[in-house]
Design a protein around this motif. Structure first.
Motif, PDB file in Angstrom:
ATOM      1  N   ALA A   2       0.837  -1.200   0.000  1.00 37.63           N
ATOM      2  CA  ALA A   2       0.000   0.000   0.000  1.00 37.63           C
ATOM      3  C   ALA A   2       0.871   1.249   0.000  1.00 37.63           C
ATOM      4  O   ALA A   2       1.943   1.269   0.597  1.00 37.63           O
ATOM      5  CB  ALA A   2      -0.900   0.001   1.226  1.00 37.63           C
ATOM      6  N   TYR A   3       0.412   2.270  -0.685  1.00 39.50           N
ATOM      7  CA  TYR A   3       1.108   3.547  -0.718  1.00 39.50           C
ATOM      8  C   TYR A   3       0.387   4.502   0.211  1.00 39.50           C
ATOM      9  O   TYR A   3      -0.842   4.549   0.245  1.00 39.50           O
ATOM     10  CB  TYR A   3       1.127   4.117  -2.134  1.00 39.50           C
ATOM     11  CG  TYR A   3       1.913   3.268  -3.103  1.00 39.50           C
ATOM     12  CD1 TYR A   3       3.292   3.367  -3.168  1.00 39.50           C
ATOM     13  CD2 TYR A   3       1.279   2.361  -3.936  1.00 39.50           C
ATOM     14  CE1 TYR A   3       4.022   2.586  -4.052  1.00 39.50           C
ATOM     15  CE2 TYR A   3       1.995   1.577  -4.827  1.00 39.50           C
ATOM     16  CZ  TYR A   3       3.363   1.693  -4.875  1.00 39.50           C
ATOM     17  OH  TYR A   3       4.073   0.924  -5.746  1.00 39.50           O
ATOM     18  N   LYS A   8       1.216   9.316  -2.396  1.00 34.16           N
ATOM     19  CA  LYS A   8       0.356   9.541  -3.562  1.00 34.16           C
ATOM     20  C   LYS A   8       0.272  11.028  -3.892  1.00 34.16           C
ATOM     21  O   LYS A   8       0.336  11.423  -5.052  1.00 34.16           O
ATOM     22  CB  LYS A   8      -1.043   8.982  -3.306  1.00 34.16           C
ATOM     23  CG  LYS A   8      -1.103   7.480  -3.230  1.00 34.16           C
ATOM     24  CD  LYS A   8      -2.529   7.043  -2.912  1.00 34.16           C
ATOM     25  CE  LYS A   8      -2.633   5.565  -2.667  1.00 34.16           C
ATOM     26  NZ  LYS A   8      -4.024   5.156  -2.397  1.00 34.16           N
ATOM     27  N   GLU A  69       7.876  -5.432  -3.633  1.00 31.22           N
ATOM     28  CA  GLU A  69       7.005  -6.594  -3.787  1.00 31.22           C
ATOM     29  C   GLU A  69       7.862  -7.847  -3.937  1.00 31.22           C
ATOM     30  O   GLU A  69       8.677  -7.954  -4.852  1.00 31.22           O
ATOM     31  CB  GLU A  69       6.112  -6.398  -5.015  1.00 31.22           C
ATOM     32  CG  GLU A  69       5.062  -7.455  -5.157  1.00 31.22           C
ATOM     33  CD  GLU A  69       4.189  -7.219  -6.374  1.00 31.22           C
ATOM     34  OE1 GLU A  69       3.752  -8.202  -6.961  1.00 31.22           O
ATOM     35  OE2 GLU A  69       3.957  -6.050  -6.721  1.00 31.22           O
ATOM     36  N   GLY A 167      -2.491  -4.582  -9.949  1.00 29.67           N
ATOM     37  CA  GLY A 167      -3.154  -3.436  -9.324  1.00 29.67           C
ATOM     38  C   GLY A 167      -2.254  -2.258  -9.052  1.00 29.67           C
ATOM     39  O   GLY A 167      -2.593  -1.400  -8.236  1.00 29.67           O
ATOM     40  N   THR A 168      -1.110  -2.169  -9.716  1.00 27.96           N
ATOM     41  CA  THR A 168      -0.159  -1.081  -9.483  1.00 27.96           C
ATOM     42  C   THR A 168      -0.827   0.286  -9.657  1.00 27.96           C
ATOM     43  O   THR A 168      -0.726   1.143  -8.781  1.00 27.96           O
ATOM     44  CB  THR A 168       1.038  -1.196 -10.432  1.00 27.96           C
ATOM     45  OG1 THR A 168       1.722  -2.414 -10.153  1.00 27.96           O
ATOM     46  CG2 THR A 168       1.998  -0.038 -10.275  1.00 27.96           C
ATOM     47  N   ARG A 171      -3.476   1.151  -6.968  1.00 26.85           N
ATOM     48  CA  ARG A 171      -2.919   1.506  -5.657  1.00 26.85           C
ATOM     49  C   ARG A 171      -2.421   2.938  -5.603  1.00 26.85           C
ATOM     50  O   ARG A 171      -2.302   3.522  -4.535  1.00 26.85           O
ATOM     51  CB  ARG A 171      -1.772   0.558  -5.291  1.00 26.85           C
ATOM     52  CG  ARG A 171      -2.238  -0.828  -4.897  1.00 26.85           C
ATOM     53  CD  ARG A 171      -1.109  -1.628  -4.254  1.00 26.85           C
ATOM     54  NE  ARG A 171       0.092  -1.697  -5.041  1.00 26.85           N
ATOM     55  CZ  ARG A 171       0.372  -2.656  -5.920  1.00 26.85           C
ATOM     56  NH1 ARG A 171      -0.489  -3.615  -6.141  1.00 26.85           N
ATOM     57  NH2 ARG A 171       1.514  -2.651  -6.578  1.00 26.85           N
TER      58      ARG A 171
END
Length: 173
Positions: A2-3, A8, A69, A167-168, A171
């Motif tokens: 998670a970011y 973000k 990852e 899902g890059t 996210r």
């Protein structure tokens, strides 16, 4: 993986500033009328703001590292790390080169090209045409390198989203 909301925020502010700085920088040389100074003002203000955001973003990233990852193959991890490091370095070096080139040409960010339109930055060097041309060449060359790095970065996002389906992109929004 998670970011954080702050990561973000830094990412998308950087994107917005680059969407301003890069196109204006690429067209400035082709403008031959009085509007050229307006393009310089926008380009230089976006670039200098980008320097501040990139420096803060790098500081934040050092304090809050993104976990890698585990399922990502080693060559992809190395490529991702290399592109990210190169982008951070370029986003910090690029505005510095531009600012030094502007000063070496004898045009500090004052008057019509003041930072954000009203913050006058002092001239810190005398005009130096040879040095200004070298700095401008470096600034322009690094601009094209940034375009290449962005293409690699965006290509990787598309690959991860469309091919790996990890899902890059989701996210990061």
């Amino acid at each position: 993986m998670a970011y954080s909301p702050m990561a973000k925020w830094f990412h998308w502010i950087t994107v917005a500033l680059m969407l301003i700085a890069l196109p204006t920088g690429f067209v400035i040389g082709h403008i031959k009328d009085a509007s050229k100074m307006g393009f310089y003002a926008i380009h230089e203000s976006a670039g200098l703001t980008l320097l501040f955001v990139a420096a803060l973003r790098l500081w934040y990233r050092i304090k809050h590292p993104v976990p890698v990852e585990a399922s990502l193959p080693a060559p992809m991890r190395m490529a991702a790390t290399g592109v990210h490091h190169a982008l951070y370095g370029a986003l910090i070096l690029q505005p510095i080169l531009g600012f030094f080139a502007t000063n070496a040409f004898g045009f500090p960010m004052q008057g019509a090209t003041a930072y954000l339109g009203f913050i006058h930055l002092p001239k810190f060097m005398p005009a130096w045409e040879w040095g200004a041309n070298v700095l401008l060449w470096l600034h322009q060359t690094l601009g094209w390198a940034i375009v290449g790095l962005l293409a690699a970065h965006i290509g990787a996002v598309i690959f991860h989203q469309a091919i790996r389906k990890d899902g890059t992109l989701i996210r990061m929004v």
